[in-house]
Design an enzyme around this catalytic site. Structure first.
Site, short mmCIF file in Angstrom:
data_model
loop_
_atom_site.label_atom_id
_atom_site.label_comp_id
_atom_site.label_asym_id
_atom_site.label_seq_id
_atom_site.Cartn_x
_atom_site.Cartn_y
_atom_site.Cartn_z
N LYS A 1 33.18 -23.14 -58.58
CA LYS A 1 33.40 -21.78 -59.10
C LYS A 1 34.58 -21.76 -60.08
O LYS A 1 34.51 -21.10 -61.12
CB LYS A 1 33.62 -20.82 -57.92
CG LYS A 1 32.32 -20.57 -57.16
CD LYS A 1 32.49 -19.91 -55.81
CE LYS A 1 31.13 -19.85 -55.08
NZ LYS A 1 31.21 -19.33 -53.71
N GLN B 1 35.81 -16.91 -49.61
CA GLN B 1 34.81 -17.96 -49.37
C GLN B 1 34.49 -18.04 -47.88
O GLN B 1 35.39 -18.25 -47.05
CB GLN B 1 35.36 -19.31 -49.87
CG GLN B 1 34.38 -20.45 -49.75
CD GLN B 1 33.18 -20.32 -50.69
OE1 GLN B 1 33.34 -20.07 -51.88
NE2 GLN B 1 31.97 -20.47 -50.16
N ASP C 1 31.53 -10.69 -55.02
CA ASP C 1 30.59 -11.46 -54.21
C ASP C 1 29.57 -10.54 -53.54
O ASP C 1 28.59 -11.00 -52.95
CB ASP C 1 31.39 -12.22 -53.14
CG ASP C 1 30.72 -13.53 -52.75
OD1 ASP C 1 29.88 -14.01 -53.53
OD2 ASP C 1 31.05 -14.06 -51.67
#
Ligand code: NDP
Length: 285
Positions: free
Chosen positions: A53, A97, A120
């Site tokens: 990422k 994450q 996200d």
């Protein structure tokens, strides 16, 4: 028949070249998109995902910062960092994450990211907005699957779709995105009797079960689009998905490889959402 390979890495490259132009336009308004990413613990897969990422951020000109917290830290540490990022005008997107420590209350982090920075799409507020038909940011993996299908010209409207997996980050939002685009969607999971009876009906089969080689050629309708979300590290070190790729590609019309299918698209959607977040925040200044 040998299926057309849905090359997520190639589609992602095209998305990045378009995003670079939007980042340049933001630069002319003195805005540089910023992404803050956090992980808790040292799950090796999470470390690799974050590295990919950050690399993608660099490619399109997004500023990124990655913070790692110890696996045994109190959840308040995470909440304090999220609060700081929520208030930082140089941070337009926030990524937590997953996975988080199993004993933590899952509502904790999901409630602590500002909705306008939830690139996200994982917070319960974002998922609720998606359910209501007004998504703030579409969750990255399901959005990546849809984008990959659309790039390949796979029809979704009016087709029969089957999603294997009902997690909050993949299976459920995947079903919502396909339904919103006109598919008739069945969601299967570990308690589904006769999985094959469902998968064989699917024009679009999305597999996100986390079980290597769960889907064999006999479970696939000839000509179907088969999207494999699963990622597994095999004992020989190679990566594989939930679909028996070699056998299923002889039956399917389209198929995603692992690696190089859904993974790069997930990252591309995160980057696209971050640019969109920066644009929205710049517009509302
Ligand atoms: P979860 O473990 O949270 O969910 C798995 C789902 O699959 C559950 O709903 C489970 O059912 C269902 N399932 C498990 N076994 C079977 C079976 N034998 N038959 C039918 N259904 C089954 O996983 P995630 O959704 O988080 O991830 C799924 C996979 O996708 C993993 O391999 C993960 O690594 C990968 N992944 C890949 C991403 C990418 O970018 N490529 C991003 C995110 C995930 P039940 O609910 O009944 O337990």
């Amino acid at each position: 028949m040998t299926a057309i390979r849905l090359d997520g890495a190639a589609v992602a490259r095209g998305i990045y070249s378009q995003l670079k132009a939007r980042v340049a336009a933001l630069g002319r308004r003195n805005v540089r998109p910023g992404l803050a990413a956090l992980r808790v613990g040292d799950d090796p897969a999470s470390t690799i995902y974050l590295r990919n990422k950050v690399r993608a951020c660099n490619e399109v000109g997004i500023r990124s910062e990655v913070h790692a917290l110890a696996a045994d830290c109190p959840p308040e540490r995470l909440l304090a960092m999220l609060d700081k990022f929520n208030r930082d005008p140089g941070v337009h997107g926030i990524l937590v994450q997953l996975p988080l420590p199993k004993h933590w209350d899952p509502a904790l982090a999901a409630g602590a990211v500002a909705p306008e920075k939830d690139v996200d799409g994982f917070t319960w507020r974002s998922l609720g907005a998606l359910l209501a038909g007004h998504p703030l940011f579409e969750p990255c993996t399901p959005a990546g699957v849809v984008s990959l299908l659309e790039h390949a010209g796979v029809a979704i409207d009016g087709r029969e779709a089957v999603v294997v997996g009902r997690s909050a980050i993949v299976g459920k939002p995947m079903a919502l995105l396909l339904m919103a685009r006109g598919a008739t969607v069945t969601v299967c999971h570990s308690r589904t009797p006769d999985l094959e009876g469902h998968t064989r009906r699917a024009d679009i089969l999305v597999v996100a079960a986390g079980r290597p080689k769960l889907v064999s050629a006999g479970m696939v309708k000839p000509g179907a689009a088969v999207v494999d979300v699963g990622i597994h590290r095999l004992p020989d070190g190679k990566l594989a998905g939930d679909v028996d790729f070699a056998a299923v590609q002889e039956v399917a019309g389209w198929i995603t490889p692992v690696p190089g299918g859904v993974g790069p698209m997930t990252v591309a959607m995160l980057i696209a959402n971050t640019v969109q977040a920066a644009e929205r925040q710049a517009d509302s200044r």
